[in-house]
Scaffold this active site. Structure first.
Site, PDB file in Angstrom:
ATOM      1  N   ASP A  79     -42.300  60.877  17.317  1.00 13.65           N
ATOM      2  CA  ASP A  79     -41.990  59.451  17.149  1.00 13.65           C
ATOM      3  C   ASP A  79     -40.606  59.210  16.559  1.00 13.65           C
ATOM      4  OD1 ASP A  79     -43.121  60.686  14.905  1.00 13.65           O
ATOM      5  OD2 ASP A  79     -43.860  58.808  14.069  1.00 13.65           O
ATOM      6  N   GLU A 137     -45.973  60.462  13.222  1.00 11.33           N
ATOM      7  CA  GLU A 137     -45.747  61.084  11.919  1.00 11.33           C
ATOM      8  C   GLU A 137     -45.173  60.079  10.936  1.00 11.33           C
ATOM      9  OE1 GLU A 137     -44.017  62.711   8.538  1.00 11.33           O
ATOM     10  OE2 GLU A 137     -42.674  61.985  10.120  1.00 11.33           O
ATOM     11  N   GLU A 138     -44.389  59.127  11.452  1.00 13.06           N
ATOM     12  CA  GLU A 138     -43.651  58.204  10.596  1.00 13.06           C
ATOM     13  C   GLU A 138     -44.469  56.995  10.138  1.00 13.06           C
ATOM     14  OE1 GLU A 138     -40.814  58.678   9.341  1.00 13.06           O
ATOM     15  OE2 GLU A 138     -39.660  60.042  10.597  1.00 13.06           O
ATOM     16  N   HIS A 360     -33.001  59.073   8.417  1.00 12.31           N
ATOM     17  CA  HIS A 360     -33.324  57.637   8.412  1.00 12.31           C
ATOM     18  C   HIS A 360     -32.069  56.769   8.232  1.00 12.31           C
ATOM     19  CE1 HIS A 360     -37.930  58.075   7.612  1.00 12.31           C
ATOM     20  NE2 HIS A 360     -37.427  59.173   8.162  1.00 12.31           N
TER      21      HIS A 360
END
Length: 386
Positions: A79, A137-138, A360
């Protein structure tokens, strides 16, 4: 950049091509259907069957080893993040507001490369291999948690995962043994008081004033309830109250996160914050409502798997390649796999001028020179899988 024994320049180039494809076509957590379709297409080309029993868009595939005495699982997350990518790279995201800002495009391409290599060298793969291309996962709900519930690890003996890491120098591989990453749970709090005039507070039950006591008291959980050697963090990230200078609102909403480095600490911090919410609000004549939002558990790298991984790293890349790492208060849902089975989560360094921005960040990018190291590491871990 470390020298590899099994990964040649052609496989590196192929993997970079796949990684850039994924980077240009990112998908958010739970929406990775096009990514999954692409992964399935490549696995079909390699002759590796996909197991349709598991929820989409996860992709689970099996490779049968020559002996099959052990089964080793390898995982990649697929993702992307809800970020607007910045910069002028030729493979920049084509999806506005979505980008691979954490390296999952690289992880997916690397695991595909491992599958490609194994399909070309089947006689060298003694163990059975489970390829886990994981969704979400996020974000919650966790894709790892869902797959564990569905039985993805039922026949697995050991599991490994890697993460390309921008704060670890290129040419280094590192991890912490034991508790390596924190749990990550969230909470929502609503304080119901009695609104009133700012000049006549005696007629109100001020939820803003109560909130200040609650915010302070929560820090006592870390300093006075948690074992001094068990790391924990409680942080408030949001507070919504009134919007007038002289009006005491009737309600305040708080939100925050709890991080803990052990299972016991996570449970204690959840219990104590709930108790404090109820008791402090009641002491002021207000109602406190606490909602716990379960996230990921602490990530525990099993010492026996770490010992084996260290041997592989030093044997293949040299003793200087390994760099011990301190535990991190960051979180990772690979922890769900490690709660069930022996394994380790390993960082592959890529810190360089190209990857100088943190994960990020809108300008984040992968130093692709780290990719062959990651492929080689996953292959070598799987070949013996101790």
């Amino acid at each position: 950049m470390l020298q590899t024994k099994l990964v040649d320049s052609a496989l590196k180039a192929w993997t970079i091509e796949q990684r850039r494809h994924f980077h240009m076509h990112p998908e958010l957590s739970g929406q990775e259907f096009e990514t999954a379709a692409y992964v399935k297409e490549k696995l079909a080309e390699f002759g590796i069957p996909v197991d349709s029993r598991f929820s989409e868009p996860n992709v689970i595939a099996y490779f049968k080893g020559t002996e099959g005495k052990k089964t080793v699982a390898l995982r990649a997350d697929m993702d992307a993040l809800p970020l607007y990518e910045e910069g002028d790279k030729p493979y920049i995201s084509t999806v506005p507001g979505v980008m691979h800002g954490c390296g999952h495009d690289g992880h997916t391409a690397i695991l595909l490369a491992v599958a490609k290599w194994m399909s070309s060298h089947p006689d060298q793969v003694k163990n059975n291999i489970v390829f886990i291309f994981q969704s979400s996962e996020e974000a919650s709900p966790s894709g790892a948690q869902q797959l564990v519930k569905e039985g993805v690890l039922d026949e697995v003996d050991v599991i490994y995962g890697i993460h390309l890491m921008s704060r670890l120098p290129l040419g280094k591989i590192g991890f912490a043994s034991g508790f390596a990453m924190a749990s990550s749970d969230d909470f929502d709090i609503t304080i119901e008081g009695v609104g009133g005039h700012g000049g006549q507070p005696q007629d109100a039950v001020d939820p803003i004033y109560i909130a200040t006591h609650l915010i302070q008291a929560f820090q006592s959980v870390v300093s006075r309830n948690l074992h001094p050697l068990h790391a924990g963090v409680i942080s408030f990230g949001g507070m919504q109250a009134g919007n007038s200078y002289n009006v005491i609102p009737s309600e305040v909403k708080l939100q925050g996160t709890i991080r803990a480095m052990t299972f016991e600490a996570a449970e204690l911090m959840n219990k104590k914050t709930a108790q404090l919410t109820e008791s402090i609000c009641a002491s002021f004549g207000a109602n406190g409502h606490y909602e716990f939002i379960e996230g990921t558990p602490p990530l525990y790298n099993h010492p026996e798997a770490c010992e084996y991984a260290l041997k592989v790293i030093q044997d293949i890349f040299g003793e200087e390649a390994f760099e011990p790492m301190e535990p991190s208060m960051g979180a990772e849902d690979f922890s769900y796999y490690l709660k069930e089975k022996t394994g380790a989560f390993i960082n592959v360094g890529m810190q360089s001028e190209k990857s100088k921005y943190p994960h990020h960040h809108p300008l984040f990018d992968i130093d692709e020179d780290a990719i062959p190291t990651a492929i080689e590491l996953m292959i070598q871990l799987a070949l013996n899988g101790e």
